[in-house]
Each structure stands twice: as structure tokens, then as C-alpha cells.
Scaffold this motif. Structure first.
Motif, PDB file in Angstrom:
ATOM      1  N   PHE A   1     -18.626  33.242   3.849  1.00 10.58           N
ATOM      2  CA  PHE A   1     -18.725  32.772   2.646  1.00 10.58           C
ATOM      3  C   PHE A   1     -17.749  31.574   2.327  1.00 10.58           C
ATOM      4  O   PHE A   1     -16.501  31.724   2.340  1.00 10.58           O
TER       5      PHE A   1
ATOM      6  N   ASP B   1     -14.290  32.356   0.632  1.00  7.48           N
ATOM      7  CA  ASP B   1     -13.236  32.891   1.756  1.00  7.48           C
ATOM      8  C   ASP B   1     -12.578  31.931   2.446  1.00  7.48           C
ATOM      9  O   ASP B   1     -11.413  31.884   2.705  1.00  7.48           O
TER      10      ASP B   1
ATOM     11  N   TYR C   1     -10.164  30.330   0.128  1.00  7.08           N
ATOM     12  CA  TYR C   1      -8.832  31.114   0.187  1.00  7.08           C
ATOM     13  C   TYR C   1      -7.922  31.187   1.406  1.00  7.08           C
ATOM     14  O   TYR C   1      -6.954  30.970   1.297  1.00  7.08           O
TER      15      TYR C   1
ATOM     16  N   ILE D   1      -8.529  37.277   4.174  1.00  7.05           N
ATOM     17  CA  ILE D   1      -8.280  38.149   3.260  1.00  7.05           C
ATOM     18  C   ILE D   1      -7.044  38.760   2.996  1.00  7.05           C
ATOM     19  O   ILE D   1      -6.168  38.343   4.004  1.00  7.05           O
TER      20      ILE D   1
ATOM     21  N   ARG E   1      -6.583  45.204   6.396  1.00  2.00           N
ATOM     22  CA  ARG E   1      -7.658  44.137   6.581  1.00  2.00           C
ATOM     23  C   ARG E   1      -8.909  44.447   7.498  1.00  2.00           C
ATOM     24  O   ARG E   1     -10.071  44.320   7.143  1.00  2.00           O
TER      25      ARG E   1
ATOM     26  N   ILE F   1     -11.117  46.372   4.932  1.00  2.00           N
ATOM     27  CA  ILE F   1     -11.955  45.498   4.023  1.00  2.00           C
ATOM     28  C   ILE F   1     -13.007  44.772   4.839  1.00  2.00           C
ATOM     29  O   ILE F   1     -13.993  44.448   4.336  1.00  2.00           O
ATOM     30  N   LEU F   2     -12.464  44.002   6.120  1.00  2.00           N
ATOM     31  CA  LEU F   2     -13.695  43.624   6.807  1.00  2.00           C
ATOM     32  C   LEU F   2     -14.715  44.391   7.429  1.00  2.00           C
ATOM     33  O   LEU F   2     -15.791  43.790   7.433  1.00  2.00           O
TER      34      LEU F   2
ATOM     35  N   TYR G   1     -16.870  44.380   4.261  1.00  2.00           N
ATOM     36  CA  TYR G   1     -17.469  42.922   4.127  1.00  2.00           C
ATOM     37  C   TYR G   1     -18.630  42.862   5.006  1.00  2.00           C
ATOM     38  O   TYR G   1     -19.854  42.600   4.771  1.00  2.00           O
ATOM     39  N   GLN G   2     -18.500  43.298   6.265  1.00  2.00           N
ATOM     40  CA  GLN G   2     -19.323  43.171   7.230  1.00  2.00           C
ATOM     41  C   GLN G   2     -20.554  44.128   7.373  1.00  2.00           C
ATOM     42  O   GLN G   2     -21.789  43.821   7.739  1.00  2.00           O
TER      43      GLN G   2
ATOM     44  N   ASP H   1     -18.632  34.265  -7.115  1.00  2.36           N
ATOM     45  CA  ASP H   1     -19.064  35.843  -6.725  1.00  2.36           C
ATOM     46  C   ASP H   1     -20.269  35.866  -7.772  1.00  2.36           C
ATOM     47  O   ASP H   1     -20.104  35.607  -8.868  1.00  2.36           O
TER      48      ASP H   1
ATOM     49  N   GLU I   1     -24.424  37.608  -3.461  1.00  2.00           N
ATOM     50  CA  GLU I   1     -23.380  36.965  -2.620  1.00  2.00           C
ATOM     51  C   GLU I   1     -22.061  36.891  -3.334  1.00  2.00           C
ATOM     52  O   GLU I   1     -21.970  36.663  -4.568  1.00  2.00           O
ATOM     53  N   ALA I   2     -20.979  37.241  -2.300  1.00  2.00           N
ATOM     54  CA  ALA I   2     -19.629  37.408  -2.890  1.00  2.00           C
ATOM     55  C   ALA I   2     -18.701  37.163  -1.927  1.00  2.00           C
ATOM     56  O   ALA I   2     -19.007  37.273  -0.609  1.00  2.00           O
ATOM     57  N   CYS I   3     -17.498  36.861  -2.183  1.00  2.00           N
ATOM     58  CA  CYS I   3     -16.460  36.767  -1.036  1.00  2.00           C
ATOM     59  C   CYS I   3     -15.899  37.986  -0.396  1.00  2.00           C
ATOM     60  O   CYS I   3     -16.691  39.007  -0.817  1.00  2.00           O
ATOM     61  N   ALA I   4     -15.320  37.887   0.687  1.00  2.00           N
ATOM     62  CA  ALA I   4     -15.146  39.256   1.439  1.00  2.00           C
ATOM     63  C   ALA I   4     -14.530  40.429   0.574  1.00  2.00           C
ATOM     64  O   ALA I   4     -14.847  41.568   0.733  1.00  2.00           O
ATOM     65  N   ILE I   5     -13.368  40.061  -0.462  1.00  2.69           N
ATOM     66  CA  ILE I   5     -12.751  40.833  -1.081  1.00  2.69           C
ATOM     67  C   ILE I   5     -13.690  41.632  -2.203  1.00  2.69           C
ATOM     68  O   ILE I   5     -13.784  42.797  -2.169  1.00  2.69           O
TER      69      ILE I   5
ATOM     70  N   ARG J   1      -6.791  36.749  -6.711  1.00  3.64           N
ATOM     71  CA  ARG J   1      -7.762  37.689  -5.753  1.00  3.64           C
ATOM     72  C   ARG J   1      -8.062  39.005  -6.779  1.00  3.64           C
ATOM     73  O   ARG J   1      -9.109  39.775  -6.354  1.00  3.64           O
TER      74      ARG J   1
ATOM     75  N   CYS K   1     -11.443  39.200  -8.087  1.00 10.77           N
ATOM     76  CA  CYS K   1     -12.494  39.425  -6.738  1.00 10.77           C
ATOM     77  C   CYS K   1     -12.627  40.912  -6.770  1.00 10.77           C
ATOM     78  O   CYS K   1     -13.717  41.565  -6.485  1.00 10.77           O
TER      79      CYS K   1
END
Lengths: 397, 141
Positions: A331, A334, A337, A397, B7, B10-11, B14-15, B40, B61-65, B121, B124
């Protein structure tokens, strides 16, 4: 070039968001500072020396802007910025000159400020807003404009340089074509005036809008240019002090001459002085030199990015300092950031161009927009950071 | 939880987010949530039943966080009754703002216990909560 002129620039900041706003050189900061410290009084009153000085500075600022785009002073109206200027063009002129079913031609790569005022007029006046088809590379050709013109077309309103694709529109040729059919042309000059030479007499443009802050000037000041032959028909959209000659009753209101009748209330005096200072500064470097350098930087960046498999450049060939990219499976925000962790400022999103998503197939991109103070070393740093996809993912992140 | 585990969590969310859909969900309350200063943009679909959050799905659609925060929120809130959910959100928000909060079992949401250090953040993380609070308030009416 000229990096030493900018107090904000240092080795820890890489600023690649120049299409949003530009950094301010000392000369601009000093000019504004000088006004606020030494003659921060109102204009339009000549009784005391300080006011006369402010009056002169404001008038000279208008003269500087006029010379910059080769216009007459009376054609230059100070506004809040491009958005304000474009809204004034629609409200002050076209609201009274367009009727139901009259057509305005724009494109899907226009900024919201050159779309929404027309959409709003369509709601209230029943005009039609149509889109000129773009080429496969999202640029605009004269042939496509020709093909889009109908008997109802009355206005063509286009960015001189678009804010995501960064293509330069041939405004002079567009004006020739449009005028031969009795169509007026509006130029959104937000991205063009700070980067390429604009000559309103040579292009024969009817209306032009641009902002001060995108050419190293302060925020909150912009310019509306009205062609001399259209001034009398252009109505004031704001009323109040400074713009009236006299008034006694509803039927007896007498306005000052243009451009003063378009500037109600105390204007942004410091902004106008700062803008004039910015223009003189830009002129001292030279727009031709600035444009040539930006194109060189872009070519350098695009050639480096083209070697990176996970990056797709949306607009590799347009001749400006704007590069929009997507990164596979990540994205854009990201990535923004991630780059921020290395003090690199880029813009991510749709860049106020919400119609373009239909054409490029993605809603959001990462935009790198360059100016003359950017360097190849900064680009090297950016490319190095973007080239490692795993690093982006682990550090975003 | 150490920062590399955070991390990873979160990943992972996200995935492979929980209950992500591409189309609107019939029979669910839909609420959009977006952040003014960024791109976002998510839709939450909530199924309430007898003052209980029976199910939540999301699209957009949005960022990973934001995406991870949405996924974790969904995982944690499904099955709660609405007052319990509001209490949870209230405490979670206090943690995010580095204020005193009542210790709860935030499960995977503890990955955000240090987000207050990154002001840009925090919005987010809070994105999906703005939406769910609105949906609960509307449901209460």
C-alpha cells in the motif's frame, strides 16, 4: 541548485513533495518578516507614511506578478490560491454566461479544484461537464480535444501541467483551436506557473489561476488572471470594504475599478509581498533552467526505477518533475511511512485526483515531485531505499 | 511482547486479515471509516443480535497498521455484548493515548501498546474503532 538559500534544507531532510507545496527561501521569509516588523499597517489609506509604504509594496507586488506572466496589472487579482481563483472564475463569470446544456470540457486527470466548481455549477445551472478522452499514456492530444468539442461546448478548462501525470498541455494551441470556435479556455496553472514560462499574451488564455506557495512563496496567496476583454463582464463575488467606491442604498452601490473590486476586505498584504519576492527569486534562477534541471532529474530517477522489478512508473515520459509510481503488493501509504523513517517526504494517495483511478487502474499511488533544490544524491538515496522490497515490508510498520 | 514479535503479528494480520470481504454483506449494518489526513478507507459490516456483536466483516483499502488494527479488532469484538465492547474500546483507546487504563485482555491488540510514541500512526490504529463506535451508537438508538 541554490540549496543554501533555504533554511529548512539540511542533510537530514529530503523533500520530494513539491507538487503539494514548495520550501521557502530566506528572501521570501525576510520580505514577510520585514513587512510584519517594520510596516505592518493596512493599505488604501495614504495619510501616513507607513501606510503609503504598505500601499506601494502591495501595488509593486501586483506589478511583479503581472510582469511574470506578461499581463496587464488590472488583470491580476490576488486570491487565496488556485482553488479560490478557479471558484471565482466559475462564480464570477461562468455562472452568468453559461446556460442549461452548455458544455464544459475537462479531463479525468484534473485536480479536484478544476472539477468540483464545475460539478457544482452543473447542479445549479444545469450545464454539462464532459471529459476529453486521454491517450493511452494519459496525456492529452489536440485531436482528442477537437473530437470532444460539440456545438454546445463553451469552455475548456485544463491544468497547464497535471498534478499526477505531469504532462504539459499545449495551452497556446488549445486556445487557438477553442477561440476559432468561440470557446473560452481556463488554465489551472498550479503546477505549470512555478515550473515553465507562462505568457498570457502569447498563449491568449482567457483565465488563469495559480498559487504562491507552489513557487516558493507563502501559503494563503494566489492569483487570478482575467483577460482584459473579459474583465467588465466578470462580477465581484465578495463585497465589503476596499472594493466599493460609494454606496447609499441597495440601488446605489458603486464599485471600484478592476482589480480592486475583486478584492473585498483587507487583503493578504504580507502574502502578496512574499509572493512578489518569490517570483523575483524564481526569475533570478530562470524558469528555463529550472525546467531543464527538473527534467534531467526525472529522467535520472525514472532510469533508476525502471531497473527495479517491483516498481511501476505510471508516467515515465512526461516532461516535468512529477513521477507517480506503484509498488507491487504494498500500500503506497506504508511506503510513505517507511520513507519518513529516513526523513524523506513523499506524497501518497490519489493527490486530489479522484477520477484518475478509472484510467490507471489503481486508486492510490506514491508521488515524487521534484524542484530545483533536489539533487541526484537525494534520488540515489530514495532509489536505494525503494529497491529492497523486503526492507520496505519489514520497516514500514 | 518484543518489537519484532509485534511486527510479525501486525504483518500476519495485514497479509491475512480476519473476515476481509470484497463485496457488501447482506443483512449486516454497513459503516464507512476514513481518515481525513490519509488514504485509509474501510467499510465495516456488523451483524448485531440481541445487543450482541454476532459478526463483523470488512472491505476496503488501508495501510498495514489500519488493516491489522481492523483485523485484530474484529477478532476481539466478535461475541461481545455492546456495552462490553464499548468498555473494551474505551480502555484500548486510553492505552493508545498513553493514559491510565483498566488492564484488559487485549490479546493481539497489545501490539499497539507503544503506538502512542508515533502520533501520526495512532489515527491508523483508531480507524476501525471510529466506525464500530458509530455503528454501536446507531444500534443503541
Amino acid at each position: 541548485m541554490n540549496r543554501e538559500d533555504f533554511p529548512i534544507i539540511n542533510d537530514n531532510l529530503i523533500y520530494f513533495d513539491n507538487a503539494a507545496t514548495t520550501l521557502k527561501p530566506n528572501v521570501v521569509i525576510d520580505a514577510i518578516d520585514d513587512y510584519y516588523k517594520n510596516y505592518s499597517v493596512n493599505i488604501h489609506r495614504g495619510e501616513y507614511d507607513l501606510s503609503f509604504k504598505a500601499d506601494q509594496a502591495y501595488a509593486n507586488a501586483r506589478l511583479t506578478v503581472a510582469k511574470f506572466i506578461n499581463a496587464d496589472e488590472k488583470s491580476i487579482v490576488f486570491t487565496k490560491g488556485t482553488t479560490d481563483s478557479l471558484n471565482m472564475i466559475v462564480d464570477g463569470y461562468f455562472k452568468d454566461h453559461l446556460n442549461k446544456d452548455d458544455e464544459v470540457l475537462i479531463t479525468k486527470s484534473e485536480h479536484a479544484s478544476n472539477v468540483l466548481p464545475w460539478f457544482n455549477l452543473a447542479k445549479t445551472n444545469g450545464i454539462k461537464v464532459s471529459f476529453i478522452e486521454l491517450n493511452d499514456d494519459l496525456t492529452l492530444s489536440l485531436d482528442n480535444i477537437k473530437n470532444s468539442i460539440t456545438d454546445n461546448t463553451k469552455v475548456i478548462s485544463l491544468a497547464g501541467i497535471t498534478n499526477v501525470i505531469g504532462d504539459i498541455r499545449p495551452i497556446k494551441e488549445i486556445c487557438e483551436l477553442a477561440h476559432s470556435k468561440g470557446i473560452l479556455v481556463v488554465e489551472d496553472g498550479a503546477q505549470s506557473v512555478p515550473h515553465i514560462k507562462t505568457d498570457v499574451k502569447e498563449s491568449n488564455i482567457d483565465f488563469l489561476a495559480f498559487s504562491g506557495h507552489k513557487l516558493c512563496g507563502p501559503t494563503g496567496i494566489g492569483v487570478l488572471y482575467i483577460k482584459p476583454s473579459l474583465i467588465d463582464e466578470f462580477k465581484s463575488v465578495e463585497f465589503g470594504g476596499g472594493m466599493n467606491e460609494s454606496f447609499d442604498s441597495v440601488d446605489e452601490v458603486y464599485l471600484k475599478e478592476a482589480p480592486t473590486r475583486f478584492e473585498a476586505g483587507t487583503p493578504n498584504i504580507a502574502g502578496a509581498i512574499g509572493l512578489a519576492s518569490a517570483i523575483k527569486y524564481i526569475e533570478s534562477i530562470g524558469l528555463d533552467k529550472i525546467h531543464e534541471y527538473e527534467c534531467e532529474l526525472k529522467e535520472y530517477l525514472v532510469s533508476k526505477l525502471s531497473n527495479i522489478e517491483h516498481i511501476k512508473v505510471i508516467n515515465p515520459n512526461t516532461k516535468s518533475g512529477i513521477i507517480a509510481v506503484t509498488i507491487d503488493d504494498i500500500f503506497p501509504q506504508d511506503v510513505g511511512y517507511y520513507l519518513n523513517k529516513y526523513n524523506i517526504c513523499v506524497r501518497t494517495g490519489n493527490h486530489c485526483d479522484k477520477l484518475l483511478k478509472d484510467l490507471i487502474g489503481v486508486r492510490n499511488t506514491l508521488r515524487i515531485s521534484l524542484y530545483f533544490y533536489n539533487t541526484k544524491e537525494e534520488i540515489d538515496k530514495l532509489v536505494e531505499l525503494l529497491s529492497d522490497k523486503n526492507k520496505i515490508i519489514s520497516e514500514m510498520i | 511482547m518484543d518489537s519484532s514479535t509485534k511486527r510479525e503479528v501486525i504483518l500476519e494480520h495485514y497479509q491475512n486479515p480476519v473476515n476481509r470481504v470484497t463485496d457488501d454483506v447482506e443483512g449486516y449494518v454497513k459503516v464507512n471509516s476514513n481518515n481525513e489526513s490519509c488514504i485509509d478507507n474501510i467499510n465495516l459490516f456488523i451483524k448485531f443480535n440481541d445487543n450482541k456483536i454476532e459478526d463483523i466483516k470488512f472491505s476496503g483499502e488501508a495501510c498495514a497498521i489500519s488493516t491489522a488494527s481492523t483485523s485484530i479488532m474484529i477478532q476481539n469484538l466478535i461475541g461481545m455484548d455492546i456495552d462490553e465492547a464499548l468498555d473494551y474500546i474505551n480502555n484500548f483507546t486510553k492505552m493508545l493515548n498513553d493514559e491510565e487504563y483498566e488492564a484488559k485482555d487485549f490479546k493481539d491488540a497489545v501490539v499497539f501498546d507503544e503506538t502512542y510514541k508515533q502520533a501520526n500512526r495512532r489515527t491508523c490504529v483508531t480507524l476501525p474503532y471510529k466506525g464500530i463506535i458509530k455503528a454501536i451508537e446507531d444500534y443503541k438508538k
